[in-house]
Scaffold this motif. Sequence first.
Motif, PDB file in Angstrom:
ATOM      1  N   ARG A 168       0.807  -1.222   0.000  1.00 39.03           N
ATOM      2  CA  ARG A 168       0.000   0.000   0.000  1.00 39.03           C
ATOM      3  C   ARG A 168       0.841   1.274   0.000  1.00 39.03           C
ATOM      4  N   TYR A 169       2.121   1.172   0.329  1.00 35.99           N
ATOM      5  CA  TYR A 169       2.959   2.368   0.454  1.00 35.99           C
ATOM      6  C   TYR A 169       3.479   2.814  -0.909  1.00 35.99           C
ATOM      7  N   ARG A 170       4.010   4.049  -0.973  1.00 31.55           N
ATOM      8  CA  ARG A 170       4.500   4.557  -2.258  1.00 31.55           C
ATOM      9  C   ARG A 170       5.592   3.620  -2.796  1.00 31.55           C
ATOM     10  N   GLY A 196       1.282   3.530  -4.099  1.00 35.87           N
ATOM     11  CA  GLY A 196       1.145   2.109  -3.812  1.00 35.87           C
ATOM     12  C   GLY A 196      -0.023   1.486  -4.554  1.00 35.87           C
ATOM     13  N   LEU A 197      -0.232   0.215  -4.273  1.00 40.74           N
ATOM     14  CA  LEU A 197      -1.334  -0.510  -4.906  1.00 40.74           C
ATOM     15  C   LEU A 197      -2.638  -0.235  -4.152  1.00 40.74           C
ATOM     16  N   PRO A 198      -3.764  -0.280  -4.838  1.00 44.22           N
ATOM     17  CA  PRO A 198      -5.059  -0.085  -4.162  1.00 44.22           C
ATOM     18  C   PRO A 198      -5.290  -1.176  -3.108  1.00 44.22           C
ATOM     19  N   SER A 199      -5.928  -0.799  -2.023  1.00 43.72           N
ATOM     20  CA  SER A 199      -6.179  -1.757  -0.934  1.00 43.72           C
ATOM     21  C   SER A 199      -6.978  -2.964  -1.406  1.00 43.72           C
ATOM     22  N   ARG A 200      -7.853  -2.749  -2.386  1.00 41.82           N
ATOM     23  CA  ARG A 200      -8.681  -3.870  -2.856  1.00 41.82           C
ATOM     24  C   ARG A 200      -7.844  -4.944  -3.550  1.00 41.82           C
TER      25      ARG A 200
END
Length: 644
Positions: A219-221, A333-337
């Motif tokens: 989720r992070y950059r 980052g990547l989307p939480s989903r």
Amino acid sequence: MADAGSKFRALTGAPRAAERALLSGVTLLGAVWALEVHHYLPFAFFKEQYLGLFLGVSLAAVFVSVKGHAGARADRVAPYDWLLAAGGLAVGLYVALRYPVIAYQLGVLTWDKVALGALAILLVLEATRRLVGWVMVILAAIFILYAKFAWAVPGLLGAKGASWERIAVYLYLDTNGLLGLPLAVTASMVVAFIFFGQVLYAVGGDRFLTDLAMSLMGRYRGGPAKVSVVASCLFGTVSGSAVSNVVVDGPITIPMMKRTGYAPHVAAAIEAVASTGGQIMPPVMGVAAFLIAEFLAIPYSEVALAAVIPALLYYLALFVQVDLEAAKHGLVGLPSRDLPRLRNVLRRGWSFLIPLAVLTYTLMIASWQAGKAGMAAVITTLVVGAFQWQDRLTPARLWRAIEETGRVLLDIVAITAVAGFVIGVLQLSGLGFKFSLVLVTVAGGSALGLLALTAVVCIILGMGMPTAIVYIMLAVLVGPAMVQLGIAPLGAHLFLFYFGMLSMITPPVCLATYAAASIARSDFMKTGWAGMRLGIVAYVVPFVFVFHPALLMKGSVVEIVIAAASACVGVILLGFGCVGYLFRPLSWSRRGWAALAGLLLIPPPSSGGWLAANVAGLALGLALILWERNGLRLQRAALAGRGT
């Protein structure tokens, strides 16, 4: 079944059954020996007998399962390969059955020893050519020719030379040759850890490690790049192989990095450097780490413990640069989903942590023999796998893991067999002592000069050769010279290990970088130079830890903590300089400022001079951070003023 273009055959029927039996035999022989079953036999069974049997089965497996050349048919075993396989079994069984007798008559050059010795040398060289190419074969041939024609070499490196008969028997049967340390380490230790990795993959442990990295860092950059770093570090604790790490992680992480904005060559470089670090990451390091323990006659746990701080600094530098690269280019980052939940990952796969805990305990705390500790982890994984609701360990999966372990081991067996030839020639001719004397003379008696010369030699020799063979050669040729100039043996051997490893990411020939660039479809040389920048710490830290043993966990707790803290700050500042970004892009002068501050902080304050260097580095670093922070504030204020 082999992939298209693979060096391995894709057999069916009786040849396939023979291949499976031989590959599985390699694994099972190593597992039984690592479990020390031979201690319970009603008769004495020499280690050399086991090595002969292990080598014979391995050679037979090579000639049955590996094609003779790229254009050879993959669906059949040529008649001459069956003969070569039989020859491999013959040279191995001769040692297994006859060694208790011939051990006391090694100096007697009988026809059977000479003939089988010559056959063993030719078979090992041919197996090596098929598995790892001509570079290793040419290297071995040069050393063997030197043993014969050393009298023709001028100057200090000249020697008397030995007869062909003496060379053949010595390299075949002496414990300084084919049956020596490199093959023994592979057959008694490495096999257990390769087996552990394959069994862990068979029950879904690889997916757990990847999901764990994704849930922690995705989720992070620059999330995918951080996933690559964490996942490769975790895989490295199991496999200890740079190229295999790239092949396992790369197809997952490199496309993710490219999709989120990383340039293809940067994505490939991140994966190559992260995977290469697996060789230096405890508890399971590369093959060379086991060789260090055997060369120095110390527990493997001592080697692994000494490697902890340098390995963490390596990954810290990589992590910092990956984060700054993302900030510099505005990558998110990547989307939480799209990410697995940490709670779900741990609920599903927490049991995979048990084998890793068992391995760490038996190796690092209980100080078991490395092979026995590896088999304890294998057995624990088998138990854990039997209770998995998903990817449950079935007999078919177990058998496949056993076979794949044997397949992976073939390359390592060939490499370490050739290494045995190199060591045998060095011992037979006395070249090792003479080469050390020449190096000390060239370096002018300077330890730093010798280290710089050795680093260059390591990287040049490492072009196209595995880390283990580079380390073995230089441990024999250069190691004594380093110790002679006052460098501690463990520091000297870890220095050789590190620079042998760096050949994996240093252009123009760098196997891990090549594998990653192929997956990313990126420019190979651009990937190589980016990898050198990302792995910068590995080029710097070895020059520090040989003079500052606190970085190798040698010293008081206070000394070790201060050394680690100082080096961490230095590595972070060095990362600012390498990427060219702090709170905003840095000019070249400020990049140099950051790099200088970092280099002054990496050596610990072990004396007054180094303490002054640390203070200067810290002051420079703080000044840069405050300068850039204030500059960013003024820049934002100016932009806000223009906006109004």
